[in-house]
Scaffold this active site. Structure first.
Site, PDB file in Angstrom:
ATOM      1  N   GLY A 182       0.804  -1.207   0.000  1.00 41.07           N
ATOM      2  CA  GLY A 182       0.000   0.000   0.000  1.00 41.07           C
ATOM      3  C   GLY A 182       0.841   1.262   0.000  1.00 41.07           C
ATOM      4  O   GLY A 182       1.880   1.348  -0.657  1.00 41.07           O
ATOM      5  N   ASP A 217       4.393  -8.210  14.916  1.00 37.42           N
ATOM      6  CA  ASP A 217       3.044  -7.709  15.090  1.00 37.42           C
ATOM      7  C   ASP A 217       3.160  -6.526  16.043  1.00 37.42           C
ATOM      8  O   ASP A 217       3.307  -6.695  17.256  1.00 37.42           O
ATOM      9  CB  ASP A 217       2.152  -8.801  15.676  1.00 37.42           C
ATOM     10  CG  ASP A 217       0.712  -8.335  15.903  1.00 37.42           C
ATOM     11  OD1 ASP A 217       0.447  -7.121  15.770  1.00 37.42           O
ATOM     12  OD2 ASP A 217      -0.134  -9.191  16.224  1.00 37.42           O
ATOM     13  N   ASN A 254       3.669   4.011   9.927  1.00 35.72           N
ATOM     14  CA  ASN A 254       2.722   3.947   8.815  1.00 35.72           C
ATOM     15  C   ASN A 254       1.633   2.900   9.011  1.00 35.72           C
ATOM     16  O   ASN A 254       0.506   3.081   8.554  1.00 35.72           O
ATOM     17  CB  ASN A 254       3.483   3.655   7.521  1.00 35.72           C
ATOM     18  CG  ASN A 254       2.566   3.258   6.386  1.00 35.72           C
ATOM     19  OD1 ASN A 254       1.899   4.085   5.775  1.00 35.72           O
ATOM     20  ND2 ASN A 254       2.518   1.955   6.094  1.00 35.72           N
ATOM     21  N   TYR A 291     -12.144   4.477  13.721  1.00 39.60           N
ATOM     22  CA  TYR A 291     -10.992   4.930  12.935  1.00 39.60           C
ATOM     23  C   TYR A 291     -10.743   6.416  13.140  1.00 39.60           C
ATOM     24  O   TYR A 291      -9.608   6.851  13.354  1.00 39.60           O
ATOM     25  CB  TYR A 291     -11.250   4.627  11.458  1.00 39.60           C
ATOM     26  CG  TYR A 291     -10.139   5.040  10.523  1.00 39.60           C
ATOM     27  CD1 TYR A 291      -8.973   4.300  10.434  1.00 39.60           C
ATOM     28  CD2 TYR A 291     -10.279   6.163   9.705  1.00 39.60           C
ATOM     29  CE1 TYR A 291      -7.954   4.668   9.558  1.00 39.60           C
ATOM     30  CE2 TYR A 291      -9.277   6.538   8.833  1.00 39.60           C
ATOM     31  CZ  TYR A 291      -8.117   5.783   8.768  1.00 39.60           C
ATOM     32  OH  TYR A 291      -7.117   6.163   7.902  1.00 39.60           O
ATOM     33  N   ILE A 351      -6.557   8.569  -2.033  1.00 39.56           N
ATOM     34  CA  ILE A 351      -5.350   8.224  -2.785  1.00 39.56           C
ATOM     35  C   ILE A 351      -5.663   7.064  -3.720  1.00 39.56           C
ATOM     36  O   ILE A 351      -6.340   6.104  -3.347  1.00 39.56           O
ATOM     37  CB  ILE A 351      -4.198   7.840  -1.834  1.00 39.56           C
ATOM     38  CG1 ILE A 351      -3.974   8.946  -0.786  1.00 39.56           C
ATOM     39  CG2 ILE A 351      -2.930   7.580  -2.630  1.00 39.56           C
ATOM     40  CD1 ILE A 351      -3.589  10.298  -1.344  1.00 39.56           C
ATOM     41  N   THR A 400      -4.980   4.051  -4.891  1.00 44.77           N
ATOM     42  CA  THR A 400      -4.270   2.799  -4.644  1.00 44.77           C
ATOM     43  C   THR A 400      -5.046   1.642  -5.261  1.00 44.77           C
ATOM     44  O   THR A 400      -6.204   1.787  -5.680  1.00 44.77           O
ATOM     45  CB  THR A 400      -4.126   2.553  -3.136  1.00 44.77           C
ATOM     46  OG1 THR A 400      -5.447   2.417  -2.566  1.00 44.77           O
ATOM     47  CG2 THR A 400      -3.395   3.702  -2.449  1.00 44.77           C
ATOM     48  N   MET A 459      -6.294  -0.816  -3.684  1.00 44.80           N
ATOM     49  CA  MET A 459      -7.450  -1.079  -2.830  1.00 44.80           C
ATOM     50  C   MET A 459      -8.577  -0.090  -3.131  1.00 44.80           C
ATOM     51  O   MET A 459      -9.746  -0.488  -3.252  1.00 44.80           O
ATOM     52  CB  MET A 459      -7.064  -0.990  -1.359  1.00 44.80           C
ATOM     53  CG  MET A 459      -8.209  -1.268  -0.405  1.00 44.80           C
ATOM     54  SD  MET A 459      -7.711  -1.134   1.341  1.00 44.80           S
ATOM     55  CE  MET A 459      -6.520  -2.472   1.442  1.00 44.80           C
TER      56      MET A 459
END
Length: 238
Positions: free
Chosen positions: A12, A51, A77, A141, A174, A176, A178
């Site tokens: 990504g 992780d 990030n 979020y 953006i 991308t 996805m």
């Protein structure tokens, strides 16, 4: 060779960031759970399996520091999104969003400062336009990314005495893989979004990567505690 650490730097937006730092001559340590897309980055990239949500004290940074020496740039990030309104978010889901987006970043900022009190450095946290404005059906979020902006400001104030700067980048829409996959199912939605962006176009991963690199570089030596939107003016023109 300067060293950068980028969490989630192998896919990504993170992949573009890694490529940007590598092009500038950095040795890049990519911290992620899987090696997806890592092998295309070349010999200047090093994979660190971790992780970050489970590493509650960001020990991976100490390990990289012990191996490579001072880390010129830390890019926090890695993140996770949850598309649900507040009334549908379970306690476990909220904890997951906070663990990845906030607690892991909080730990890495603290560990980085403790490791670099004598050398200085730069931290760049990836926030979101969700840290600037409300987004529909994204309560967890937005809460997390708003916390990222506040954390960035506090670290900037506290760590400046050690020559450490801390800034944030807030990507907007953006283009991308996805994003394209999601909007391919609803072309009218893409047209609607683009119509609200003053420049009438989505950004590119390189737009974000260039901004991250700028904030990490000496070109931004007097930029501290900033949150730079990379959204084509969406947040101010909405």
């Amino acid at each position: 060779m300067p060293v950068a650490v980028i969490t989630g730097g192998n896919k990504g937006l993170g992949l573009s960031q890694s490529q940007r730092f590598i092009a500038a001559g950095y040795e890049v340590y990519i911290v992620a759970r899987s090696r997806a897309d890592f092998d295309q980055l070349g010999p200047q990239a090093h994979f660190v399996a971790c992780d970050i949500a489970a590493d509650r004290e960001a020990t991976y940074l100490a390990d990289i520091h012990a191996k490579a020496g001072p880390i010129s740039a830390l890019v926090n990030n890695a993140g996770v999104h949850l598309k649900k309104p507040v009334w549908d978010v379970s306690p476990d889901e909220f904890d997951m969003v906070l663990d990845v987006n906030v607690r892991a970043m909080f730990a890495s900022c603290g560990r980085y400062v403790n490791l670099h009190r004598d050398t200085g450095g730069a931290i760049v946290n990836i926030a979101s336009m969700g840290g600037i404005m409300g987004l529909p059906s994204a309560a967890a979020y937005v809460t997390a990314k708003t916390a990222v902006v506040g954390l960035t400001r506090s670290v900037a104030v506290d760590a400046a005495q050690f020559g450490i700067r801390c800034n944030a980048v807030s990507p907007g829409f953006i283009d991308t893989d996805m994003t394209r996959a999601i909007l391919a199912k609803d072309p009218a939605r893409r047209d609607k979004i683009e119509g609200r962006i003053p420049g009438r176009k989505f950004g590119t991963p390189q737009d974000v990567a260039n901004t991250v690199y700028y904030l990490a570089s000496d070109q931004a030596a007097y930029v501290n505690g900033a949150n730079l939107p990379v959204d084509g003016g969406y947040a101010v023109g909405f």
